[in-house]
Scaffold this motif. Structure first.
Motif, PDB file in Angstrom:
ATOM      1  N   MET A   1       0.832  -1.201   0.000  1.00 42.28           N
ATOM      2  CA  MET A   1       0.000   0.000   0.000  1.00 42.28           C
ATOM      3  C   MET A   1       0.867   1.251   0.000  1.00 42.28           C
ATOM      4  SD  MET A   1      -2.985  -0.954   2.648  1.00 42.28           S
ATOM      5  CE  MET A   1      -4.262  -2.129   2.243  1.00 42.28           C
TER       6      MET A   1
ATOM      7  N   TYR B   1       0.490   1.093   7.419  1.00 45.66           N
ATOM      8  CA  TYR B   1      -0.646   0.166   7.489  1.00 45.66           C
ATOM      9  C   TYR B   1      -0.179  -1.285   7.635  1.00 45.66           C
ATOM     10  CZ  TYR B   1      -3.806   3.916   5.949  1.00 45.66           C
ATOM     11  OH  TYR B   1      -4.537   5.060   5.860  1.00 45.66           O
ATOM     12  N   HIS B   2       1.021  -1.577   7.139  1.00 49.69           N
ATOM     13  CA  HIS B   2       1.484  -2.970   7.129  1.00 49.69           C
ATOM     14  C   HIS B   2       2.189  -3.378   8.426  1.00 49.69           C
ATOM     15  CE1 HIS B   2       0.856  -3.590   2.759  1.00 49.69           C
ATOM     16  NE2 HIS B   2       1.153  -2.304   2.665  1.00 49.69           N
TER      17      HIS B   2
ATOM     18  N   ASN C   1      -7.019  -4.662   5.833  1.00 53.66           N
ATOM     19  CA  ASN C   1      -6.674  -5.253   4.532  1.00 53.66           C
ATOM     20  C   ASN C   1      -5.190  -5.592   4.457  1.00 53.66           C
ATOM     21  OD1 ASN C   1      -9.172  -5.362   3.239  1.00 53.66           O
ATOM     22  ND2 ASN C   1      -9.065  -3.223   2.640  1.00 53.66           N
ATOM     23  N   ALA C   2      -4.363  -4.655   4.960  1.00 49.65           N
ATOM     24  CA  ALA C   2      -2.905  -4.885   4.920  1.00 49.65           C
ATOM     25  C   ALA C   2      -2.542  -6.103   5.764  1.00 49.65           C
ATOM     26  CB  ALA C   2      -2.177  -3.648   5.424  1.00 49.65           C
ATOM     27  N   LEU C   3      -3.174  -6.233   6.933  1.00 47.06           N
ATOM     28  CA  LEU C   3      -2.875  -7.367   7.804  1.00 47.06           C
ATOM     29  C   LEU C   3      -3.335  -8.671   7.163  1.00 47.06           C
ATOM     30  CD1 LEU C   3      -3.784  -5.913  11.327  1.00 47.06           C
ATOM     31  CD2 LEU C   3      -1.552  -6.077  10.256  1.00 47.06           C
TER      32      LEU C   3
ATOM     33  N   LEU D   1      -3.450  -9.257   3.968  1.00 52.02           N
ATOM     34  CA  LEU D   1      -2.495  -9.590   2.906  1.00 52.02           C
ATOM     35  C   LEU D   1      -1.191 -10.133   3.485  1.00 52.02           C
ATOM     36  CD1 LEU D   1      -3.072  -6.446   0.680  1.00 52.02           C
ATOM     37  CD2 LEU D   1      -3.342  -8.785  -0.108  1.00 52.02           C
ATOM     38  N   LYS D   2      -0.837  -9.626   4.669  1.00 47.76           N
ATOM     39  CA  LYS D   2       0.432 -10.049   5.291  1.00 47.76           C
ATOM     40  C   LYS D   2       0.278 -11.432   5.927  1.00 47.76           C
ATOM     41  CE  LYS D   2       3.943  -8.040   8.294  1.00 47.76           C
ATOM     42  NZ  LYS D   2       4.236  -6.920   9.201  1.00 47.76           N
TER      43      LYS D   2
END
Lengths: 240, 184
Positions: free
Chosen positions: A70, A75-76, B104-106, B108-109
């Motif tokens: 992103m 966010y990650h 969403n990021a979590l 995907l991770k």
């Protein structure tokens, strides 16, 4: 191995609509450009399966491991310290820090106290350093990076560890060699400017070619690809 | 009341959030009723207050709080209160998108489940809000030379439904006052 945007229509709160129909197929680097606000992030999210299209569908063939970077790296983050964050990607701490240019005892820093640029470097080093993804989607990977770091990211992308790499960007200075150029036109339609034959695709790339490419084309050169060195080499060939 | 609130989809939170919020209210109401308290009344009042809160948040326009605060308390305290309230509401609206993006990021991770995700989600959200507040403070100080108070001319747009809302709010305030007096 491909991602197929099958008659895709994306709408954002009824404000605009983006139409996309095409296959991000075969191994290589796909570059998607378009003006700010044209729907690049939404298209990236739809391809990653986290944004529901208004109509049409995304068909994934041979793509089981997919990731999206992103635009905002925070966010990650799941690790409190930098070393925890790297471990959360199942990667070696020292080597990843070296790859991201963050050596110097920063493994014990709190991850979210890093600057946006440092966090972006760390995130990209982790994502691109992970075991090969079938497809990796990068939304504005160069945002917040200086030229040196942009070149480092480009070099990593050009290693092609991940079969399909799709880059969404409006970067104008440092770009990696691309295999396919896509462009979101004003009015909201995704157009493929040419695949596998970048020299022919470059003159058709209207909206966002970097200045050095425009200059090279104006002088009659035919760059092999879209990097600065390609433009320089084309000019050298012409004047040789 | 529910019909008025639900007229515009934007007034209500998502299904999951609504289930959690109203579920918690019903749970407390049930316990209170079961152990001798007035749980039904509590549940009813809290539901009404929560629906009004959703409506106010969903239907509010940018500048409403600033206009009201300056109109009521003037250019000094009113300006500060209005500015703080506007900043708080805009942060709340951004949090909606932040939560969606972080989740969403979590995912995907490789999410370890909603309970495990709560820790990084809460942590990231909190730090992001602190960073943003600091940046906003700097912008106010450097661009506008803000130290406290300011000049602002409040303006209001009135429609027919506002008159209905005005009298309804007086009825609610009166009902709350009467029940409070009865409680005393």
């Amino acid at each position: 191995m491909h991602l197929n945007a099958d008659k895709l229509s994306l709408s954002h709160g009824g404000e605009w609509t983006l139409s996309a129909n095409g296959i991000f197929g075969g191994e290589g680097v796909h570059l998607v450009t378009g003006p700010v606000g044209s729907g690049k992030t939404t298209l990236a999210s739809a391809l990653a399966g986290i944004f529901e299209p208004a109509s049409g569908r995304i068909v994934r063939e041979g793509v089981s491991r997919l990731s999206l970077s992103m635009q905002f790296p925070e966010y990650h983050v799941t690790g409190f310290l930098v070393k925890d964050e790297i471990r959360s990607w199942h990667l070696p701490v020292t080597e990843t820090l070296r790859k991201s240019g963050l050596e110097g005892g920063r493994q014990d820093r709190k991850t979210l106290t890093l600057s946006r640029g440092e966090l972006k470097r760390l995130h990209l080093a982790c994502l691109l350093g992970s075991p090969p993804w079938d497809a990796v989607i990068l939304d504005e990977p160069f945002a917040g990076l200086d030229c040196k770091e942009k070149r480092r990211v480009c070099a990593t992308i050009e290693e092609k560890r991940h079969p399909v790499t799709i880059i969404f960007t409006h970067e104008q200075a440092v770009l990696p060699a691309a295999d396919v150029i896509w462009e979101i036109e004003v009015g909201g339609t995704l157009i493929c400017r040419g695949g596998r034959v970048p020299p022919e695709a470059i003159p058709a790339w209207k909206g966002a070619p970097p200045r050095y490419l425009t200059r090279a084309l104006e002088e009659g050169a035919r760059p092999e690809n879209i990097r600065l060195q390609d433009a320089k080499e084309a000019l050298c060939r012409m004047h040789a | 009341m529910g019909g008025v609130v639900a007229r515009n989809e934007r007034n209500l939170p998502g299904r999951v959030a609504a289930t959690v919020i109203f579920g918690a209210i019903m749970l407390f109401a049930g316990f209170t009723e079961a152990f001798g308290g007035d749980g039904i009344s509590y549940g009813f009042r809290m539901t009404v207050v929560t629906l009004i809160a959703f409506w106010a948040f969903g239907r509010g326009r940018e500048g409403d709080l600033m206009n009201t605060a300056v109109w009521a308390f003037g250019d000094r305290i009113g300006f500060d209160l209005g500015l703080t309230a506007e900043m708080a509401v805009s942060s709340l609206r951004r949090i909606e998108k932040d939560v969606r993006d972080i989740r969403n990021a979590l995912k995907l991770k490789g999410s370890r489940g909603p309970v495990y995700d709560l820790i990084p989600l809460g942590f990231t959200l909190t730090l992001m809000q602190i960073h943003r507040a600091r940046e906003q403070g700097r912008v106010l100080a450097t661009r506008g030379g803000y130290q406290g108070g300011g000049t602002f001319t409040p303006s209001f747009h009135c429609s027919k439904t506002d008159i209905f809302a005005f009298f309804s709010s007086i009825l609610i305030i009166a009902a709350v006052f009467v029940s409070f007096v009865g409680y005393l």
